[in-house]
Each structure stands twice: as structure tokens, then as C-alpha cells.
Write a protein that holds these residues in place. Structure first.
Motif, PDB file in Angstrom:
ATOM      1  N   ASN A  80      -7.531   9.255  -1.042  1.00 12.48           N
ATOM      2  CA  ASN A  80      -6.621   8.818  -0.001  1.00 12.48           C
ATOM      3  C   ASN A  80      -6.816   9.831   1.160  1.00 12.48           C
ATOM      4  O   ASN A  80      -6.890  11.087   1.074  1.00 12.48           O
ATOM      5  CB  ASN A  80      -5.207   9.191  -0.182  1.00 12.48           C
ATOM      6  N   LEU A 108       1.171   8.232  -7.757  1.00 12.85           N
ATOM      7  CA  LEU A 108       1.477   7.023  -7.262  1.00 12.85           C
ATOM      8  C   LEU A 108       2.993   6.957  -7.232  1.00 12.85           C
ATOM      9  O   LEU A 108       3.678   7.573  -7.803  1.00 12.85           O
ATOM     10  CB  LEU A 108       1.025   5.923  -8.176  1.00 12.85           C
ATOM     11  N   SER A 125       0.928  -1.219   0.076  1.00 16.19           N
ATOM     12  CA  SER A 125      -0.008  -0.099  -0.084  1.00 16.19           C
ATOM     13  C   SER A 125       0.823   1.283  -0.123  1.00 16.19           C
ATOM     14  O   SER A 125       1.942   1.435   0.594  1.00 16.19           O
ATOM     15  CB  SER A 125      -0.946  -0.054   1.172  1.00 16.19           C
ATOM     16  N   LEU A 134      -5.228   0.534  -1.986  1.00 19.72           N
ATOM     17  CA  LEU A 134      -5.210   1.788  -2.520  1.00 19.72           C
ATOM     18  C   LEU A 134      -6.298   2.595  -1.941  1.00 19.72           C
ATOM     19  O   LEU A 134      -7.533   2.504  -2.789  1.00 19.72           O
ATOM     20  CB  LEU A 134      -4.909   1.860  -3.921  1.00 19.72           C
TER      21      LEU A 134
END
Length: 270
Positions: free
Chosen positions: A154, A136, A106, A150
């Protein structure tokens, strides 16, 4: 003398944020919705408190919720797995896909539960830092990871990975890619449209944030029906109770109410 696996004794365990129960607080650590859930939720719960509903076992697969969610999300009802909050879903996925000494990957910083789930499974956990501009990680992907988590959007960064990047990442992985979409209702992009077309994509959702049902504990996953059929073997027989199923079904069907809440939150979150 101890009776526990050494991995359990050695791990710290996941520590939920402080949850004060009295007084009025503006509490940011768990991102709870500042508005109440739909009035339809309260009515559904009241109806289920009458008669003999509570003395009977609930629907094991949550068929009524799955039908409701199917109509809202435009996916096959058999593509939906119900859970006691999305944390339950994440646990089911870890138990199903990750062998002992396996690998979970992760980005970081992100949801701390991912590493705890790896510890419980006696698996390895690899956290890879986002780039400075929250893209990323450049040394992704890890093609042989048993599970890649993911969170999208976020937390705590509030950033999101676009669909082209999602497709590219999924195609580079041999095993499941889990999109934890706990906050997706406040964003404009979702991986839900990839369900059924990109076979290794699994999307998890929570009703704790957008639907203001953190106290009910309900979440679900969306994936290819063949994957859901296998995951149903792993979940507890009745992992969602009658009241949570009733509340979740009423909530997801009242899209007009929540669209109004969404506009208020988007206008004031800054």
C-alpha cells in the motif's frame, strides 16, 4: 446551459502530482525510479523508429508482450490484459464490473484514483480505515461490493497484506478483488500465484515504478483467461501504442538488469 452529466460537474476530478519538467529534483510524490530503464528498452525503441512501424496499427492485444510476461511470471498469456498504464487497467475494471449506483470499496489511506473512478461511474465509494498497525480493516469484508480495491503493497504506508489474509478476504467476497501491485517488485509477496486458482482475484501491475517507465505509460492485469476475454471487450481497440509495447516487452525480459536496480533501491530506500 450545460451538456455534462451532473456527476461530472460536481466532482473535483483526480489531480496528478506536480511534475516539474526542468532542472534536477529529488521528487518523492510519484515514487519514480531514480535509475534509468534497461538499455534494451532504448534499443527496442530505436528499432521501432525505423521502417514503417509507426504508420501501422499496433498489436491490439499486445501478443508479444503477453508472451514475454507469461515467460517471466509463469502464467498463461491469455491471462494478461494490456493497458495504457495501470490507471487505464483500473478504469477498464471499473467500467466492466461496476454498474451505475454500484459499490466500490477500498481501505484508506490509499490510492485516491479509486474514489474518482467511482464518481465517474456514478457509483458509491466506501473507504474503510486500516487498523492502527496497518492491518486490514476490522469491519471488512463488504461481501456485496461490486469491486474491492486493495493496493498491496500500500501507498503511502508501505505496508503489505500476507497471502493467508489475501485468501481469506477473497473467499469472503462474491465479486472481484483487485490487487493493485504497482510496488510489488520491491516486496516479497505477490497475489500473482492466486491467478487462475482463486477465480475472483485480479492482479494489476505497472511498469512505471520498478521498470522505470513512468513516461512510457504501460500496465497490465492478470486474471483467469475467461475474465480477460470479457475485459478485452471493454478496453479501447488499440490502447497501447507500438513504442510502449516495444519498451515494455524489452523491459520485462531484462530481469537481470532490474534485479540489480532492485538491490540498490532496497539498500538505500530507508
Amino acid at each position: 446551459m450545460t451538456y455534462f452529466r451532473k456527476e461530472i460537474e460536481q466532482m473535483a476530478g483526480y489531480a496528478p502530482g506536480e511534475q516539474p519538467q526542468g532542472g534536477k529534483f529529488i521528487k518523492l510524490n510519484t515514487n519514480e525510479n531514480p535509475y534509468p530503464p534497461s538499455p534494451r528498452v532504448f534499443e527496442a525503441i530505436r528499432q521501432h523508429l525505423e521502417g514503417d512501424i509507426l504508420r501501422k496499427y499496433p498489436e491490439p492485444l499486445g501478443d508479444r508482450f503477453r508472451q514475454a510476461a507469461s515467460s517471466v511470471l509463469n502464467i498463461d498469456p491469455d491471462s494478461i490484459l494490456i493497458g495504457n498504464g495501470s490507471d487505464d487497467i483500473l478504469t477498464i475494471l471499473t467500467r466492466a464490473f461496476v454498474p451505475e449506483t454500484g459499490l466500490i470499496v477500498s481501505p484508506t489511506p490509499s490510492y485516491l484514483l479509486y474514489s474518482t473512478l467511482a464518481e465517474l461511474q456514478n457509483a458509491r465509494f466506501q473507504a474503510v480505515p486500516f487498523t492502527d498497525d496497518w492491518r486490514l480493516p476490522t469491519n471488512w469484508p463488504f461481501p456485496d461490493a461490486d469491486l474491492t480495491f486493495l493496493a498491496n503493497p500500500n501507498s503511502p504506508s508501505g505496508t503489505i497484506i500476507t497471502l493467508p489474509d489475501i485468501r481469506k478476504l477473497a473467499s469472503a467476497l462474491k465479486k472481484p478483488l483487485i490487487f493493485d501491485e504497482a510496488y510489488v517488485d520491491f516486496a516479497d509477496t505477490s497475489a500473482i500465484e492466486l491467478v487462475g486458482t482463486v477465480p475472483n482475484v485480479i492482479v494489476t501491475r505497472s511498469l512505471s515504478k520498478y521498470y522505470a517507465l513512468a513516461g512510457i505509460r504501460f500496465g497490465f492485469a492478470c486474471a483467469d483467461p475467461a475474465i480477460i476475454a470479457q475485459l478485452n471487450k471493454v478496453k479501447d481497440s488499440y490502447n497501447c501504442d507500438a513504442l510502449s509495447l516495444a519498451a515494455a516487452t524489452a523491459a520485462i525480459l531484462d530481469q537481470e538488469y532490474y534485479a540489480d536496480l532492485r538491490s540498490k533501491i532496497l539498500a538505500t530506500r530507508g
